[in-house]
Design a protein around this motif. Structure first.
Motif: not given
Length: 210
Positions: A166-195
């Protein structure tokens, strides 16, 4: 997961303080994380904008990775020291994990806050990752592999554990090219803080309860 050699230093918001458990946990709860700064002996505190996350319903698992998952076993917290040692190997490109970071996160592991998710095959540790779990937030710190797809299998296992718990958030800090191939995305800091605020209010997934 962080790479200070590629990180945009606009994400660096403070330098100093200490790496005591209370300091580190308070940082994660407010969207910060510690990472060494190349030009300072004091820890840096980072809050990248944008922030890299992997949506729990957005992990990309290729057919070959799924086959690797079938060949490996995922375990939790059975080899934390070995995982963080492998992640901090100075021979790795873009290594950033200092002695102080290792000591701090080993302490957090003993206190039940830092966790490793490991991939095993033929009785050997072949990959893994570690991070901090606070409520429904898992903040991934680093990963390694000794066999093809070892770290990716650990990541797939982590996402499964988070979804089941039932978790809600997996933080990977930066979206690297490698992580992007696994589905990583970037979100604005204010949205991240809300999450983050919503995630840490959730119960801790069962896999990370001592």
């Amino acid at each position: 997961m962080p790479d200070p050699n590629r990180a945009d230093e606009s994400g660096l918001v403070a330098i100093g303080a200490d790496l005591e458990p209370g300091t580190i946990l308070a940082a994660y709860r407010t969207g910060l994380f510690p990472m060494p700064v190349r030009w300072s002996r004091s820890p840096g505190w980072w809050s990248p904008d944008p922030r890299g996350i992997i949506p729990l319903d957005g992990l990309r698992v290729s057919r070959s990775l799924r086959k690797s998952c079938d060949r490996m076993e995922v375990r939790v917290d059975t080899a934390f020291d070995e995982v963080i040692q492998a992640c901090s190997d100075p021979k790795r490109p873009h290594g950033w994990i200092s002695k102080g970071i290792k000591t701090a996160y080993r302490d957090l592991h003993r206190r039940g806050w830092a966790h490793s998710v490991e991939a095993w095959a033929d009785g050997e540790l072949v990959g893994g990752l570690y991070g901090i779990a606070i409520g429904g937030l898992f903040a991934g710190e680093s990963m390694f592999h000794r066999r093809t797809d070892g770290s990716k299998v650990a990541l797939v296992g982590l996402v499964d554990l988070l979804v089941d718990g039932g978790a809600a958030l997996l933080d990977v800090q930066w979206k690297t090219d490698h992580l992007a191939t696994l589905g990583a995305i970037s979100i604005p800091r204010p949205e991240y803080l809300e999450r983050v605020a919503g995630a840490i209010a959730l119960p801790l997934p069962a896999a990370f309860r001592s």
